[in-house]
Each structure stands twice: as structure tokens, then as C-alpha cells.
Scaffold this motif. Sequence first.
Motif, PDB file in Angstrom:
ATOM      1  N   GLY A 100     -17.322   0.847  -3.916  1.00  0.00           N
ATOM      2  CA  GLY A 100     -16.265   0.725  -2.932  1.00  0.00           C
ATOM      3  C   GLY A 100     -16.639  -0.058  -1.699  1.00  0.00           C
ATOM      4  N   GLY A 140     -10.343   3.976  -8.196  1.00  0.00           N
ATOM      5  CA  GLY A 140      -9.037   3.521  -7.723  1.00  0.00           C
ATOM      6  C   GLY A 140      -8.380   2.570  -8.698  1.00  0.00           C
ATOM      7  N   HIS A 183      -5.193   3.829   0.279  1.00  0.00           N
ATOM      8  CA  HIS A 183      -4.215   2.757   0.078  1.00  0.00           C
ATOM      9  C   HIS A 183      -3.518   2.847  -1.281  1.00  0.00           C
ATOM     10  CE1 HIS A 183      -5.311   0.126   3.589  1.00  0.00           C
ATOM     11  NE2 HIS A 183      -6.340   0.965   3.560  1.00  0.00           N
ATOM     12  N   VAL A 184      -4.107   3.581  -2.248  1.00  0.00           N
ATOM     13  CA  VAL A 184      -3.520   3.581  -3.598  1.00  0.00           C
ATOM     14  C   VAL A 184      -3.179   4.968  -4.135  1.00  0.00           C
ATOM     15  CG1 VAL A 184      -4.757   1.455  -4.175  1.00  0.00           C
ATOM     16  CG2 VAL A 184      -5.746   3.665  -4.830  1.00  0.00           C
ATOM     17  N   ASP A 185      -3.733   6.047  -3.561  1.00  0.00           N
ATOM     18  CA  ASP A 185      -3.523   7.360  -4.177  1.00  0.00           C
ATOM     19  C   ASP A 185      -2.069   7.833  -4.089  1.00  0.00           C
ATOM     20  OD1 ASP A 185      -6.139   7.424  -4.864  1.00  0.00           O
ATOM     21  OD2 ASP A 185      -6.641   9.293  -3.832  1.00  0.00           O
ATOM     22  N   PHE A 221      -8.446  -1.104  -3.507  1.00  0.00           N
ATOM     23  CA  PHE A 221      -8.357   0.098  -4.335  1.00  0.00           C
ATOM     24  C   PHE A 221      -8.930   1.354  -3.683  1.00  0.00           C
ATOM     25  CE2 PHE A 221      -8.136  -3.358  -7.493  1.00  0.00           C
ATOM     26  CZ  PHE A 221      -6.980  -2.978  -8.167  1.00  0.00           C
ATOM     27  N   HIS A 222      -9.114   1.369  -2.378  1.00  0.00           N
ATOM     28  CA  HIS A 222      -9.532   2.603  -1.721  1.00  0.00           C
ATOM     29  C   HIS A 222      -8.415   3.641  -1.786  1.00  0.00           C
ATOM     30  CE1 HIS A 222     -13.060   0.898   0.878  1.00  0.00           C
ATOM     31  NE2 HIS A 222     -13.472   1.380  -0.271  1.00  0.00           N
ATOM     32  N   ALA A 223      -8.814   4.918  -1.808  1.00  0.00           N
ATOM     33  CA  ALA A 223      -7.858   6.005  -2.021  1.00  0.00           C
ATOM     34  C   ALA A 223      -6.772   6.049  -0.954  1.00  0.00           C
ATOM     35  CB  ALA A 223      -8.605   7.348  -2.062  1.00  0.00           C
ATOM     36  N   LEU A 282      -6.952   4.639 -11.558  1.00  0.00           N
ATOM     37  CA  LEU A 282      -5.747   5.362 -11.149  1.00  0.00           C
ATOM     38  C   LEU A 282      -4.531   4.433 -11.136  1.00  0.00           C
ATOM     39  CD1 LEU A 282      -5.291   7.965  -8.373  1.00  0.00           C
ATOM     40  CD2 LEU A 282      -3.888   5.907  -8.300  1.00  0.00           C
ATOM     41  N   VAL A 283      -4.699   3.238 -10.595  1.00  0.00           N
ATOM     42  CA  VAL A 283      -3.579   2.286 -10.533  1.00  0.00           C
ATOM     43  C   VAL A 283      -3.136   1.888 -11.932  1.00  0.00           C
ATOM     44  CG1 VAL A 283      -2.923  -0.046  -9.829  1.00  0.00           C
ATOM     45  CG2 VAL A 283      -4.169   1.434  -8.245  1.00  0.00           C
ATOM     46  N   PRO A 328      -2.466   7.816   1.127  1.00  0.00           N
ATOM     47  CA  PRO A 328      -3.311   8.725   0.346  1.00  0.00           C
ATOM     48  C   PRO A 328      -2.560   9.819  -0.410  1.00  0.00           C
ATOM     49  CG  PRO A 328      -3.360   9.349   2.662  1.00  0.00           C
ATOM     50  CD  PRO A 328      -2.476   8.138   2.569  1.00  0.00           C
ATOM     51  N   ASP A 368       0.839  -1.207   0.000  1.00  0.00           N
ATOM     52  CA  ASP A 368       0.000   0.000   0.000  1.00  0.00           C
ATOM     53  C   ASP A 368       0.871   1.254   0.000  1.00  0.00           C
ATOM     54  OD1 ASP A 368      -2.461  -1.291  -0.168  1.00  0.00           O
ATOM     55  OD2 ASP A 368      -2.561  -1.592   2.002  1.00  0.00           O
TER      56      ASP A 368
END
Length: 760
Positions: free
Chosen positions: A639, A591, A564-566, A560-562, A594-595, A535, A532
Motif C-alpha cells: 500500500g 483493495g 477510498h474504496v471500502d 485502492f486504500h480502504a 475488494l473492488v 470507508p 471515491d
Amino acid sequence: MPLLGGAVWLGAIAASLIGASAYPLLLAPGIVARSLTVTHGHRRLLGALVLAAVAAVTITLLRHDAVRGSPLADLAARRGVAELTATVVSDPRTVPGRAGPQAVVRLRVRGLTARGRRLRLGGSVVLLGDPSWEKVQLGARVRARGRLVPADDPDTAAVLIDVRRPEVLAAPDVWWRASAALRSSIRAAVADRPPEQAGLVPALVDGDDAALPAAVEEDFRTTGLTHLTAVSGTNLTLVVGALLLVARMAQVGARGLIVVGLLGIAGFILLARTEPSVLRAAAMGAVGLFAFAHDGRQRGLRALGVAVAALVLVQPGLALTAGFALSVLATGGIVLAGPPMATALGRWLPGGLAEAIAVPTAAQLACTPVIALVSGQVSLVAIVANLLAEPLVGPATVLGLLAGVVGLVWPWAGHLVGTTAAWAVAGILEVADRGAALPGAAIGWGSGPLAVGALAVLCLVAALALPRLVRRPPVAVGLALVLLVVLLGLPGRLWSRSGSWPPPGWVLVACDVGQGDALALNVAPHQAIVIDTGPEPDAVDGCLDRLGVRRVPLLVLTHFHADHVDGLRGALDGREVDAIEVTPVLDPPGGVDLVRETAASARVPVRLAPYGATRRVGAATLQVLHPDLPGPVPGAGDGSSANDASVVLLVEEAGVRLLLTGDLEPPGQQQVASLARGLDVDVLKVPHHGSSHQDLAWLASLRPELALISVGADNDYGHPSSGVVRDLRRDGAEVRRTDRDGDIAVVADGPGRVHVVTGR
């Protein structure tokens, strides 16, 4: 002879790595013969080396072609159903599977029935089937029906899956029944001893480590004693040496001793199983007998060359195995570096003690680069641990074998002898336990070409310099004191007190990235697995910069929550990232996009985290425990399904077991609990930032020594829950949180022992 053995080994490696592309190498003899301009003697030597390498290439390629061209491989490519008649050629064992436990056993095929055709043929097949296969004896002839699928191993024609209960057609031959009875008698002789002792005695005698506790195996890895629990040349030397001693006491003549020795080797191979590792151990054990005899170096090197060439030509698959490399290097180290070191130490120490120090030192120096390549670690305590354990290995092995033999006739007497063997292994266990607990028992080391190459040079320099250094008592004692200081961890403690970051020996750092998760798992110098990315890109980038991370061999995004991935762009910025692994539940879509876009712009491949797979990445061993899904699924779309789709990782490194849980909630926690029953960890990354939505009974069952909560200060979610923190502490866990401690480093103190160093 050593050069011929090396030529055969390199030829087999080349053929195994490049496959059919190696066929042009068969033209090498003619090319070399025309290009040689050296003396006649050198021409003959070079010609012999080339012919040896070509022979290895030819045999390896022909074997691989025979496997690929087998009807078994053809049917496996089409995933056909078949009925096989075969002989069991390995001891069955049980492994966990998606549908429950499965037995794994290797078969030597004798006949095949498929699509109305019956064929008589050979070939090797691995069977995955009903757990009842575990009761089938080695050497039994069986009938099995299932589906054939392709195998990864070039020496295996296929894998037979979906196999139901076995049908035994014929019992094993008498020698296999006798071997099984003796192995069973050895286990029975120590069955009433503590589990560690009861598991180690059979492992020492015949490599039967099925009952050896995982904690003991970890201690042995840390202290460089793993060779004791695997079938090695030491086992053979001890067993055959004991037989020869009895034969001499019975006044058996010289020719009779040769017969006894050969029978002893054959019997040991039957007892320990006729697998490639056992044959390798038998050959290397025989070579080791030459090392300290008259003219031992020359005779030992010649014997080593013959053994390497013979083993590789008979079993080309050995060429690429770490076990074979370790055996050859250890034996070569003993033959080349052992006698000079023993002679130097013998100037001021008794001869027996000098050899006892020289042998493990030489073997360890030779093997250290390969060990680092495989594990990413260098054991500093290995030489001392082997020196202390070695006097107990012989009595434990011989008494364990004697207990099994006596127990076949008088079980009560077998128990008595087995108890004495267990007393001997108790000392070995104590050495492993105390050694692994030393702060400096093992240090992290890179597993890349540059790191391993530098280590190989250091070991070579040490092997050449030590005989000159240790001939003088003051210098030898000084070196021993330096090693003792390092093992006690004094440099690390001073460094830690100086405020340096990261602290020496760090295993995991929970980065302070605010309300989100970002973890770094140390796998080699300047390399970390990242789990991870939080944010914000700058927060995770700064944490990894402070840790000195320049390469990321694996980046895992649990969901893929923000939060953890932003921050993904920050983790990728300025670093070499090999791959990104993600959950198969593609929710929320924002998410996911974005990834994909960030990874594509950085040209980093994205793949699904492989459920159930156990892998070694540098110094860490990882297993994906959740989610159990065969492929990507869309999820709820808003989500809401993301948290329970979190990738859960079980990690073992430096003797420490860590469970990294993402934002898993109670339904997902219960799934993990049912799939991994009895899970016990040292470090827990508390799910979902310590929210109140937890299966508290499951968290308590994990019995963590340390619980980490990645959480932002003054967040609006009420994280972490005061009740969850209170319950974790009540159950004996030390709770640390990033909102109060900043970056949190977990430092290994030995198997199952950790302490925390914080960034604030």
C-alpha cells in the motif's frame, strides 16, 4: 425539398451507424414500390424520398468501403512504416502529448512508398509529428515519413505518427498564399489590443480562434454566443453582404452583383478554409438569406432541403456531427418560426427590433435540445445575450476584415481600423462576461433520451405558442420579467434559504464520510460522477441518496486504500452504474480484490482511467492528468505506492474548473506540475485529507478560490495540518472541511465564481 433533404440525412446516419449492415436497405425501393397503396402523387413522393435515402446510403457505404480498402488502411492495420507525398489540407495546430507537444495536421495523400513499393493514390491522413510542422502552410506539398496506425474516423484512412521535421516539396498555390497573408494581416491589425479583443476579432472574421482565451470561450458557451467564434452562416452573410453593398454603391448591375456575390462566397471559403464546417456554414448562410424575403418560408425550406441533401451527399461524415445538426436546426428555426414571431412582435415594436428579437429566439429554440444533448445544460441567457451582441457583430466583422485588407498595403492604417474593430468586440465581450456571471445563466439538464425528448417537446410548444403570446405587449413584457427573475437567480436564492438539499446549481459535493474521500460531481438531473466511495458503504449511500443520485455514468476510484474504496458497495446499491475506472497501480492487493469482487457481483465493468484523455460526461468535461502509465502494474504490495498512484482529474463544469487529487503526495504532485504547467483552478480537493506532506509551492500556484478537505472528525492522523490550512488561506483560498461542515456543496455563480452551501 425539405423532406428529400431529411431523407438523405437519415440515410447517411443509418449507413454511418450500422456500416455494411445497411446494404440490405438498398433493396428498399423495390419493396416500397410493391407495398404502396396510396395515390399516384403520394406514390411518387414516397418513391422519391426512398430513392434519396438509398442514394445517401450508397454513397456513404461506398466512401467508407473505399477508405477501408485503401492501401493506407491496410498498411495501418499492420502498423507499417511509410513515406508519403501529400498536400496539407488543414491549418496545423499543436496539442500536448506524453513526450511533449505535437503538431496535428490533415494531409491529402498523393503517393505512398512502403516496403519497396511506390503507389499513386488518394486518401486522407492525420499526421502527428514534430512541433515544427505547425509552420507548414495550408496547401503546401510535403514529404513525411512515419508509422501508419488505424484511425477512428471512417473518413480518415490512417494516422501517421512519429513524424520528424517536415520536408516541403512545393509552396502553396497563390490563392492559399493570399488567404494566409490576409489572415495574418487581420491578426497583426489587432495584435496590440488586450488578449480577449485580439483573439476575438480574427475568430469573428474567419473562425481563427487560436488566440482566443479559454475564459472567453467558456463565457460564450454559457451565454449561447459560441456560434460567433466558429465559422457560421452569420460570418458569410456579413462578409458577402458588405461586398454587395460596396458593389451597389459602385452602381454594379444585377448580373454583376451575382458575380460579386459568388466571388465573395468563394473568397470567404478560401479565407475561412475549405473544411466541411466552412462549406456547411456557407450553405446555411445562403439559405438564411431567403427567410425574411417575400414567400421566404417556402423558398427558405426548399433551399434548406437542397443544401442538406447536397452537403450530406458530398460529405456524408457531416450527418453525425453536432455542428451540422445545429446549423440545420438553427436555419430551419429561423425559416419556420422567425417570420411568425417577427410579425407578432411587429404589431407593437419597430420592424427591425422585432426581427432582431425573433431571429435569435427562433434559432435558440430549435437548437436547445441538441445543445442539451451535447453539454447537459440549457442556457437561459442566450436569447438576451444574442440580442445585445448582434448589433456589434456586423461592425466588428466588417471592420476586422477591412483592417486585414488595408493592413496588407498600409500596416499603420490596418492598425487604426483594427482598433475600431476591437472597440466593437469589447462590447460583445462585456455582454458575454456579464451574462455568464448571472446566477441563472445556465441550468443543468439531462442528456439522456427522455430528458432531451421532453426538452424538444417543450421547445416545439414554445415555438408554436410564442407568436400568439407576444403579440400582446402585457404578456410579452410579463414573459420578459419572468426570464429576468430566473436569470437573477431569485428562485434559487429563495430555495437555498429554505434549507433544501441539494442546493440549485450545485456542481460538486464533498460527502461527509468520515476519514476518507467521496465526491459527487453533478452531470445531469439525478446523475453524478462519483469519485471515491469512502470507508463505509452506508455513509456514501446516504450522501448520494440525499443528493437524489439514481444513475452514475462513471465511478472513479483514485487508488485502492480502504478509506477510498471500502464504501463501493454503498455507491452501487440501488443505482445504475455504467463503469468503474481505477488507477493502473494495483496496490494494496486487498483493495484491488475488494473492488474486483464488488464490481463483478454488480456486473459493472472495471477499466483503467485513460491518462490524457479528455471526455464529456453530461455537463462535465474531464481530463485524467495522472498517472501516466500504459497499463496495470503491481506496485509495492503493502500500500505504500498507492497514494502517489492516485488518479488526478481536471474537471470543467458550468464555467468552474476543479482539480480532484485523491491522496497525491509531493513526488506525484511534482509530476502533475511538470505535465500541466501553469494550471489554474477555481476549486481544489486538497490532497491526502490536508496532511502536512504537501508541495506547498504547487498548491499555491494553483490559486484556488475554494479548497475542500475531506477529513474525519477527531482522527488519529492529525489531519488536516494547521500549517497547510493556514497557508491555503494566506494564499487567498476559502478552506472548507467535512469534519466541521458536513456535506459540502460547491455551487456555480458563473465562470470562475463559486459559493458553498453546507449540510450543517
